[in-house]
Enzyme design. Structure first.
Site, PDB file in Angstrom:
ATOM      1  N   LYS A 284      56.496  46.385  76.828  1.00 37.74           N
ATOM      2  CA  LYS A 284      56.237  45.053  77.394  1.00 37.74           C
ATOM      3  C   LYS A 284      57.181  44.841  78.586  1.00 37.74           C
ATOM      4  CE  LYS A 284      53.971  44.888  73.374  1.00 37.74           C
ATOM      5  NZ  LYS A 284      54.501  44.332  72.174  1.00 37.74           N
TER       6      LYS A 284
ATOM      7  N   TYR B  29      66.532  68.914  73.486  1.00 40.71           N
ATOM      8  CA  TYR B  29      66.316  68.317  72.171  1.00 40.71           C
ATOM      9  C   TYR B  29      67.417  67.309  71.859  1.00 40.71           C
ATOM     10  CZ  TYR B  29      65.112  67.617  67.334  1.00 40.71           C
ATOM     11  OH  TYR B  29      64.738  67.026  66.156  1.00 40.71           O
TER      12      TYR B  29
ATOM     13  N   ASP C 153      63.954  39.904  68.338  1.00 38.53           N
ATOM     14  CA  ASP C 153      62.804  40.642  68.870  1.00 38.53           C
ATOM     15  C   ASP C 153      62.822  40.411  70.379  1.00 38.53           C
ATOM     16  OD1 ASP C 153      60.389  41.602  69.760  1.00 38.53           O
ATOM     17  OD2 ASP C 153      59.284  40.982  67.976  1.00 38.53           O
TER      18      ASP C 153
ATOM     19  N   PHE D 224      43.258  43.440  61.918  1.00 37.84           N
ATOM     20  CA  PHE D 224      42.652  43.095  63.211  1.00 37.84           C
ATOM     21  C   PHE D 224      42.399  44.315  64.088  1.00 37.84           C
ATOM     22  CE2 PHE D 224      46.530  43.580  65.735  1.00 37.84           C
ATOM     23  CZ  PHE D 224      47.505  43.478  64.766  1.00 37.84           C
TER      24      PHE D 224
ATOM     25  N   PHE E 296      55.316  37.866  63.631  1.00 37.95           N
ATOM     26  CA  PHE E 296      54.557  38.796  64.458  1.00 37.95           C
ATOM     27  C   PHE E 296      53.995  39.844  63.509  1.00 37.95           C
ATOM     28  CE2 PHE E 296      53.684  42.475  67.074  1.00 37.95           C
ATOM     29  CZ  PHE E 296      52.832  41.888  67.983  1.00 37.95           C
ATOM     30  N   THR E 297      52.784  40.326  63.818  1.00 39.24           N
ATOM     31  CA  THR E 297      52.042  41.175  62.881  1.00 39.24           C
ATOM     32  C   THR E 297      52.870  42.357  62.346  1.00 39.24           C
ATOM     33  OG1 THR E 297      51.151  42.281  64.819  1.00 39.24           O
ATOM     34  CG2 THR E 297      49.793  40.562  63.830  1.00 39.24           C
TER      35      THR E 297
ATOM     36  N   ARG F 224      43.690  36.240  68.040  1.00 41.82           N
ATOM     37  CA  ARG F 224      44.961  35.933  67.392  1.00 41.82           C
ATOM     38  C   ARG F 224      44.715  34.718  66.507  1.00 41.82           C
ATOM     39  NH1 ARG F 224      47.471  40.204  66.616  1.00 41.82           N
ATOM     40  NH2 ARG F 224      48.912  41.023  68.153  1.00 41.82           N
TER      41      ARG F 224
HETATM   42  C1  LIG Z   1      54.277  44.460  70.728  1.00 45.27           C
HETATM   43  C2  LIG Z   1      55.229  43.711  69.917  1.00 45.27           C
HETATM   44  C3  LIG Z   1      55.931  44.307  68.848  1.00 45.27           C
HETATM   45  C4  LIG Z   1      55.646  45.717  68.358  1.00 45.27           C
HETATM   46  O1  LIG Z   1      55.915  46.649  69.308  1.00 45.27           O
HETATM   47  P1  LIG Z   1      55.049  48.016  69.442  1.00 45.27           P
HETATM   48  O2  LIG Z   1      55.705  48.698  70.598  1.00 45.27           O
HETATM   49  O3  LIG Z   1      53.638  47.624  69.692  1.00 45.27           O
HETATM   50  O4  LIG Z   1      55.219  48.763  68.173  1.00 45.27           O
HETATM   51  C5  LIG Z   1      56.865  43.542  68.182  1.00 45.27           C
HETATM   52  N1  LIG Z   1      57.094  42.254  68.523  1.00 45.27           N
HETATM   53  C6  LIG Z   1      56.441  41.666  69.522  1.00 45.27           C
HETATM   54  C7  LIG Z   1      56.735  40.249  69.858  1.00 45.27           C
HETATM   55  C8  LIG Z   1      55.495  42.356  70.252  1.00 45.27           C
HETATM   56  O5  LIG Z   1      54.820  41.736  71.229  1.00 45.27           O
END
Ligand SMILES: *Cc1c(COP(=O)(O)O)cnc(C)c1O
Length: 463
Positions: A263, A77, A220, A454, A129-130, A387
């Site tokens: 990613k 943990y 980011d 979306f 970004f969303t 998008r």
């Molecule tokens: C995917 C993504 C996020 C969010 O990350 P999650 O792991 O999906 O929560 C933030 N910024 C960018 C540029 C992304 O591509």
């Protein structure tokens, strides 16, 4: 980019040890499936998809080394050994002093937004970004787009369309004052602009500006390795630099990062917040316990943290990143040669179809990108995503649709998953769809969720 040396074939820098069989479907089956899914590719069952280019998030193939790391999970943990491996990898490759693990990128976005943003603040960034913008808004902030104008033009050939326009930062500063700007939100390989890089030179200027005004930079870092690859190829002075050194330099020009490890780091789930400041770290460590989990796991299993640590080191390997971006360019160039309108230059993680030029007969309030994504699935079983106006959502003040200049369909390539033959099949399907584009009709939205619509919105075909 034109290569002056003679063109030679290249191949994926890996071989395949385990395969996952794909399911083929008939067009009738796909017609039924997309109707059931409300013409939203997010609502399809993956079993009904042939080539899945919905997203590169959590869909990459882990290496044998990452899978071996999964077996070394220390599922304690507190104080898991894998957390310390993750901490070491973040320090070595990105250089941030502290790491707070989160279940994925948005977990980190939530925490940093709540710590740094006060009601009424403004957060400038190189295109929204969303999830990032939503967390900034939920924390009381207003996002302000400060990316260069070229980024909003899908045909502009600027090599660094992720760059920030300093004049736009100055204008915001004049209007609201530095005390209302907690940080600049800087993305590398800007997703919504089409996977477009920011130059190190531009980032140095942004860093200087931010220091002068006492404003932080939160990075980011989701696709920082892809950005570094473009810097190496395009930015003078970096021709001989390693990907790892460019990644490190980019991070050093920022004060902290949010990371979706799904990613660049090629894991199925995971993320983290990286920071340098002791006080911010202290607050983040407090808050992560409330929303994610203890600060040494933050919503991840020990084995997942191990896979992230290994994935980070693989992400900066030159042969890996060259093949990754090369595969995206391979698909993009096939479409360009056939005259299909796409965002140029071709980005690092995806090829973006330009729906405004693809479907000039469908107005933006009939969701042309959504319509193309649905029809590409029906014709070929290839899943992509919208998008455009659906992703952009509504203005929280006025309640109106936001109409972004970019109305795009994203064909996102998972890392190390598909072969060039899959890219050929995809290209042929898109080209055929383009040749029959006048048959594609617009859509009407019949269900609209309140947040990030979306993902779950439903549509029907216009009569
Ligand atoms: C995917 C993504 C996020 C969010 O990350 P999650 O792991 O999906 O929560 C933030 N910024 C960018 C540029 C992304 O591509």
């Amino acid at each position: 980019m034109t290569d002056k040396t003679k063109r030679r074939s290249w191949a994926e820098p890996f071989k395949i040890k385990m395969v996952e069989l794909l399911k083929m479907t008939t067009k009738e089956e796909r017609l039924r499936a997309i109707k059931e899914a409300g013409y939203n590719t997010f609502l399809l069952r993956s079993d009904d998809v042939y080539i899945d280019l919905l997203t590169d998030s959590g869909t990459s193939a882990m290496s044998d080394r990452q899978w071996a790391g999964m077996m070394l999970g220390d599922e304690a943990y507190a104080g898991s050994r894998n957390f310390y491996h993750l901490e070491e990898a973040v320090g070595r490759y990105y250089g941030y002093r502290y790491v707070v693990p989160t279940h994925q990128g948005r977990g980190a976005e939530h925490i940093i937004s709540r710590i740094l943003i006060r009601q009424g603040d403004f957060v400038p960034g190189n295109m929204y970004f969303t999830t990032t913008r939503l967390h900034q808004e939920l924390a009381g902030g207003t996002f302000v787009d400060v990316i260069i104008d070229e980024a909003h033009d899908p045909t502009n050939q600027h090599l660094f369309k992720g760059n920030i326009d300093i004049a736009k930062l100055d204008a915001l500063l004049d209007k609201v004052g530095s005390e209302r700007i907690p940080y600049i939100s800087v993305a590398t390989a800007v997703n919504m602009a089409g996977g477009q890089p920011i130059s190190v030179q531009n980032l140095r200027e942004v860093n200087e500006w931010a220091q002068k005004h006492g404003i932080l930079i939160i990075h980011d870092a989701t696709r920082v390795a892809e950005n570094a690859y473009f810097v190496k190829r395009r930015e003078p002075g970096f021709e001989n630099a390693s990907i790892a050194s460019i990644v490190k330099e980019i991070c050093s020009l920022t004060d902290g990062c949010t990371m979706s490890a799904k990613k660049d780091a090629m894991v199925n789930i995971g993320g983290f917040l990286g920071v340098n400041d002791d006080e911010i770290y202290d607050e983040a460590r407090n808050m992560v316990v409330v929303y994610e989990g203890l600060h040494t796991y933050g919503g991840m299993a020990g084995r997942d943290m191990e896979a992230v640590a290994i994935g980070i080191s693989e992400s900066v390997d030159y042969e890996h990143i060259k093949a990754r971006v090369g595969q995206v360019e391979y698909l993009g160039n096939k479409l360009l040669e056939a005259g299909v309108p796409i965002v140029e230059p071709i980005g690092g993680h995806a090829v973006f179809l330009d729906a405004k030029r693809f479907l000039p007969h469908v107005p933006q309030d009939q969701f042309p990108a959504q319509a193309i994504a649905a029809q590409l699935y029906v014709e070929a079983g290839v899943r992509s995503m919208e998008r455009g106006v659906v992703s952009a959502g509504r203005n929280p003040e006025t309640g109106d649709h936001r109409y972004p200049k970019l109305e795009l369909v994203r064909l996102t390539i998972p890392r190390r998953v598909y072969t060039q033959a899959h890219m050929d099949v995809t290209a042929e399907a898109v080209i055929e769809l383009y040749e029959n584009r006048e048959k594609i009709k617009g859509l009407r939205m019949i269900y609209e969720p309140k947040y990030l619509r979306f993902f779950q919105a439903r549509f029907e075909v216009m009569g």
